[in-house]
Design a protein around this motif. Structure first.
Motif, PDB file in Angstrom:
ATOM      1  N   ARG A  14      17.551 -14.293 -12.418  1.00  0.00           N
ATOM      2  CA  ARG A  14      18.097 -15.639 -12.528  1.00  0.00           C
ATOM      3  C   ARG A  14      19.089 -15.839 -11.385  1.00  0.00           C
ATOM      4  NH1 ARG A  14      14.467 -15.943 -15.446  1.00  0.00           N
ATOM      5  NH2 ARG A  14      14.324 -16.599 -17.637  1.00  0.00           N
ATOM      6  N   SER A  15      18.834 -16.851 -10.558  1.00  0.00           N
ATOM      7  CA  SER A  15      19.738 -17.194  -9.447  1.00  0.00           C
ATOM      8  C   SER A  15      20.061 -15.988  -8.574  1.00  0.00           C
ATOM      9  CB  SER A  15      21.033 -17.815  -9.991  1.00  0.00           C
ATOM     10  OG  SER A  15      20.754 -18.999 -10.706  1.00  0.00           O
ATOM     11  N   GLY A  16      19.035 -15.210  -8.238  1.00  0.00           N
ATOM     12  CA  GLY A  16      19.225 -14.073  -7.358  1.00  0.00           C
ATOM     13  C   GLY A  16      19.925 -12.886  -7.967  1.00  0.00           C
ATOM     14  N   THR A  17      19.969 -12.838  -9.306  1.00  0.00           N
ATOM     15  CA  THR A  17      20.634 -11.736 -10.002  1.00  0.00           C
ATOM     16  C   THR A  17      19.712 -11.171 -11.087  1.00  0.00           C
ATOM     17  OG1 THR A  17      22.818 -12.729  -9.656  1.00  0.00           O
ATOM     18  CG2 THR A  17      22.640 -11.062 -11.388  1.00  0.00           C
ATOM     19  N   ILE A  18      19.675  -9.855 -11.195  1.00  0.00           N
ATOM     20  CA  ILE A  18      18.894  -9.223 -12.262  1.00  0.00           C
ATOM     21  C   ILE A  18      19.659  -9.328 -13.570  1.00  0.00           C
ATOM     22  CG2 ILE A  18      17.900  -7.063 -13.110  1.00  0.00           C
ATOM     23  CD1 ILE A  18      17.587  -6.188 -10.203  1.00  0.00           C
ATOM     24  N   VAL A  19      19.048  -9.960 -14.571  1.00  0.00           N
ATOM     25  CA  VAL A  19      19.717 -10.133 -15.854  1.00  0.00           C
ATOM     26  C   VAL A  19      19.085  -9.278 -16.957  1.00  0.00           C
ATOM     27  CG1 VAL A  19      20.498 -12.454 -15.293  1.00  0.00           C
ATOM     28  CG2 VAL A  19      18.274 -12.147 -16.422  1.00  0.00           C
ATOM     29  N   ALA A  50      17.990 -11.297  -4.056  1.00  0.00           N
ATOM     30  CA  ALA A  50      18.585 -12.596  -3.715  1.00  0.00           C
ATOM     31  C   ALA A  50      17.535 -13.645  -3.374  1.00  0.00           C
ATOM     32  CB  ALA A  50      19.553 -12.426  -2.541  1.00  0.00           C
ATOM     33  N   SER A  51      16.396 -13.212  -2.783  1.00  0.00           N
ATOM     34  CA  SER A  51      15.357 -14.166  -2.389  1.00  0.00           C
ATOM     35  C   SER A  51      14.239 -14.293  -3.409  1.00  0.00           C
ATOM     36  CB  SER A  51      14.768 -13.752  -1.036  1.00  0.00           C
ATOM     37  OG  SER A  51      14.136 -12.486  -1.137  1.00  0.00           O
ATOM     38  N   TRP A  52      14.328 -13.543  -4.511  1.00  0.00           N
ATOM     39  CA  TRP A  52      13.262 -13.595  -5.516  1.00  0.00           C
ATOM     40  C   TRP A  52      13.366 -14.886  -6.316  1.00  0.00           C
ATOM     41  CZ3 TRP A  52      12.267  -8.286  -8.308  1.00  0.00           C
ATOM     42  CH2 TRP A  52      12.103  -7.276  -7.333  1.00  0.00           C
ATOM     43  N   PRO A  53      12.240 -15.496  -6.649  1.00  0.00           N
ATOM     44  CA  PRO A  53      12.292 -16.682  -7.513  1.00  0.00           C
ATOM     45  C   PRO A  53      12.688 -16.300  -8.932  1.00  0.00           C
ATOM     46  CG  PRO A  53      10.025 -16.030  -7.099  1.00  0.00           C
ATOM     47  CD  PRO A  53      10.868 -15.187  -6.197  1.00  0.00           C
ATOM     48  N   ASP A  54      13.279 -17.229  -9.648  1.00  0.00           N
ATOM     49  CA  ASP A  54      13.629 -16.972 -11.048  1.00  0.00           C
ATOM     50  C   ASP A  54      12.368 -16.635 -11.841  1.00  0.00           C
ATOM     51  OD1 ASP A  54      16.210 -17.514 -10.437  1.00  0.00           O
ATOM     52  OD2 ASP A  54      16.401 -19.298 -11.714  1.00  0.00           O
ATOM     53  N   GLY A  55      12.524 -15.711 -12.773  1.00  0.00           N
ATOM     54  CA  GLY A  55      11.393 -15.362 -13.623  1.00  0.00           C
ATOM     55  C   GLY A  55      11.318 -13.865 -13.869  1.00  0.00           C
ATOM     56  N   GLU A  56      10.238 -13.446 -14.505  1.00  0.00           N
ATOM     57  CA  GLU A  56       9.990 -12.045 -14.811  1.00  0.00           C
ATOM     58  C   GLU A  56       9.053 -11.466 -13.764  1.00  0.00           C
ATOM     59  OE1 GLU A  56       8.403 -12.491 -18.722  1.00  0.00           O
ATOM     60  OE2 GLU A  56      10.363 -12.270 -19.691  1.00  0.00           O
ATOM     61  N   HIS A  57       9.425 -10.326 -13.204  1.00  0.00           N
ATOM     62  CA  HIS A  57       8.649  -9.714 -12.127  1.00  0.00           C
ATOM     63  C   HIS A  57       8.255  -8.286 -12.519  1.00  0.00           C
ATOM     64  CE1 HIS A  57       9.679 -12.900  -9.186  1.00  0.00           C
ATOM     65  NE2 HIS A  57      10.813 -12.957  -9.874  1.00  0.00           N
ATOM     66  N   SER A  58       6.948  -8.018 -12.570  1.00  0.00           N
ATOM     67  CA  SER A  58       6.475  -6.649 -12.778  1.00  0.00           C
ATOM     68  C   SER A  58       6.711  -5.869 -11.497  1.00  0.00           C
ATOM     69  CB  SER A  58       4.990  -6.645 -13.125  1.00  0.00           C
ATOM     70  OG  SER A  58       4.779  -7.220 -14.397  1.00  0.00           O
ATOM     71  N   VAL A  59       7.290  -4.675 -11.639  1.00  0.00           N
ATOM     72  CA  VAL A  59       7.656  -3.877 -10.469  1.00  0.00           C
ATOM     73  C   VAL A  59       7.239  -2.432 -10.666  1.00  0.00           C
ATOM     74  CG1 VAL A  59       9.646  -5.357  -9.984  1.00  0.00           C
ATOM     75  CG2 VAL A  59       9.958  -3.278 -11.359  1.00  0.00           C
ATOM     76  N   GLU A  60       7.254  -1.692  -9.570  1.00  0.00           N
ATOM     77  CA  GLU A  60       7.086  -0.250  -9.606  1.00  0.00           C
ATOM     78  C   GLU A  60       8.395   0.366  -9.147  1.00  0.00           C
ATOM     79  OE1 GLU A  60       4.061   2.821 -10.433  1.00  0.00           O
ATOM     80  OE2 GLU A  60       4.309   0.693 -10.854  1.00  0.00           O
ATOM     81  N   ALA A  61       9.004   1.175 -10.011  1.00  0.00           N
ATOM     82  CA  ALA A  61      10.244   1.861  -9.648  1.00  0.00           C
ATOM     83  C   ALA A  61       9.893   3.149  -8.910  1.00  0.00           C
ATOM     84  CB  ALA A  61      11.059   2.165 -10.898  1.00  0.00           C
ATOM     85  N   LEU A  62      10.491   3.346  -7.738  1.00  0.00           N
ATOM     86  CA  LEU A  62      10.196   4.488  -6.883  1.00  0.00           C
ATOM     87  C   LEU A  62      11.493   5.193  -6.516  1.00  0.00           C
ATOM     88  CD1 LEU A  62       7.928   2.565  -4.342  1.00  0.00           C
ATOM     89  CD2 LEU A  62       7.125   3.809  -6.355  1.00  0.00           C
ATOM     90  N   GLY A  63      11.376   6.433  -6.038  1.00  0.00           N
ATOM     91  CA  GLY A  63      12.561   7.102  -5.538  1.00  0.00           C
ATOM     92  C   GLY A  63      12.584   8.595  -5.739  1.00  0.00           C
ATOM     93  N   PRO A  64      13.666   9.252  -5.319  1.00  0.00           N
ATOM     94  CA  PRO A  64      13.758  10.712  -5.310  1.00  0.00           C
ATOM     95  C   PRO A  64      13.530  11.388  -6.651  1.00  0.00           C
ATOM     96  CG  PRO A  64      15.538   9.742  -4.027  1.00  0.00           C
ATOM     97  CD  PRO A  64      14.859   8.610  -4.737  1.00  0.00           C
ATOM     98  N   ARG A  65      13.899  10.744  -7.762  1.00  0.00           N
ATOM     99  CA  ARG A  65      13.779  11.392  -9.073  1.00  0.00           C
ATOM    100  C   ARG A  65      12.674  10.775  -9.926  1.00  0.00           C
ATOM    101  NH1 ARG A  65      18.391  14.460 -10.005  1.00  0.00           N
ATOM    102  NH2 ARG A  65      17.092  15.423 -11.616  1.00  0.00           N
ATOM    103  N   ILE A  66      11.726  10.089  -9.284  1.00  0.00           N
ATOM    104  CA  ILE A  66      10.636   9.449 -10.009  1.00  0.00           C
ATOM    105  C   ILE A  66       9.298   9.932  -9.459  1.00  0.00           C
ATOM    106  CG2 ILE A  66       9.518   7.245 -10.562  1.00  0.00           C
ATOM    107  CD1 ILE A  66      12.253   5.908 -10.367  1.00  0.00           C
ATOM    108  N   GLN A  67       8.493  10.548 -10.300  1.00  0.00           N
ATOM    109  CA  GLN A  67       7.136  10.967  -9.966  1.00  0.00           C
ATOM    110  C   GLN A  67       7.052  11.866  -8.732  1.00  0.00           C
ATOM    111  OE1 GLN A  67       5.518  10.500 -12.754  1.00  0.00           O
ATOM    112  NE2 GLN A  67       3.786   9.367 -11.951  1.00  0.00           N
TER     113      GLN A  67
END
Length: 275
Positions: free
Chosen positions: A136-141, A186-203
């Motif tokens: 919402r408004s460029g913020t994860i809620v 900040a540039s994402w449109p408002d709404g629900e976004h399916s994502v893939e979480a990645l990084g050093p401690r994931i998979q």
């Protein structure tokens, strides 16, 4: 009547290098033994993977436990597959049928015939944990993680998975929430976004990322317009396919997207290794 022979009956099996010394292994203090029943196809896969690693199956299982302890294996992702169960159809089907060692064979899966007809586009398959971010408004809620139906729920007709809230203070959600916190929306449109979480401690972090982050499927996952559609071409192509999300690393595979919403996938490790 013949007299019974005094010769000792020959012993079966391979002779020991030192017959007077039995091979005995004592576990370290505090260790315990686990026993599990597995299906024939599960046993075959375990033995195949252990053979490729050059270790006994017991060491393979112990490595999995150690991976969970030290965060190499993501517990939440593992739980997702455990809950899904072997009998539950893949949410995103693999485009080829599999053999008894769980490798794909040159037999297209009927439900994926649209892929071989040339329909849809291919995007890079990112190896992480599926989640959903509400912006919402460029913020994860809101940060949610995926749940799949159990065998009992599947039998009751519940087919599709759903999302549940992560626990802000739960250890099992720590890396997922850190990935969300590191993601610039900040540039994402408002709404629900399916994502893939990645990084050093994931998979196991196959893309070698330095920090945890979430990648939205609908915004920045790279396309592969040149993706082939035959068994041998995909085998050869995926062997050296570079990730476009993390150049310098191999891509895990691709996901084909049909215009009507259907999806299908193929991964490099789905193919048997050349001997």
């Amino acid at each position: 009547m013949s007299e019974p022979s005094n010769e000792a009956a020959p012993r079966r099996g391979r002779p020991r290098k030192d017959p007077d010394r039995l091979a005995v292994w004592s576990p370290p203090p505090g260790w315990s033994r686990l026993v599990a029943w597995v299906a024939p196809e599960e046993k075959a896969v375990l033995k195949a993977v252990a053979t490729r690693a050059g270790v006994p199956v017991a060491d393979l299982v112990r490595a999995l436990a150690a991976g969970l302890v030290y965060g190499v294996v993501d517990a939440e992702e593992l739980l997702t597959h455990v809950r899904k169960g072997a009998a539950v159809m893949e949410k995103i089907p693999t485009i080829f049928e599999r053999d008894d060692r769980f490798h794909v064979v040159d037999k297209p899966r009927a439900e994926c015939d649209w892929v071989f007809a040339g329909a849809g586009r291919a995007t890079e398959k990112l190896d992480g944990t599926n989640a959903r971010l509400t912006v919402r408004s460029g913020t994860i809620v809101r940060v949610e993680k995926r749940r799949n139906p159990s065998k009992a729920q599947k039998a009751a007709g519940i087919v599709d998975g759903w999302y549940v809230d992560t626990d802000e203070h739960g250890a099992e959600d720590k890396w997922l929430r850190e990935a969300a916190a590191n993601t610039v929306v900040a540039s994402w449109p408002d709404g629900e976004h399916s994502v893939e979480a990645l990084g050093p401690r994931i998979q196991g972090n196959p893309l070698g990322l330095d920090e945890h982050v979430c990648v939205p499927f609908n915004l920045i996952v790279p396309d592969y317009q040149e993706a082939p559609r035959t068994y041998q071409e995909l085998h050869d192509w995926l062997t050296t396919l570079e990730s476009r999300y993390a150049p310098g690393h191999l891509a895990e595979g691709v996901v084909f997207h049909h215009p009507d919403g259907r999806r299908a996938k193929i991964k490099r490790k789905d193919f048997a290794r050349a001997r």
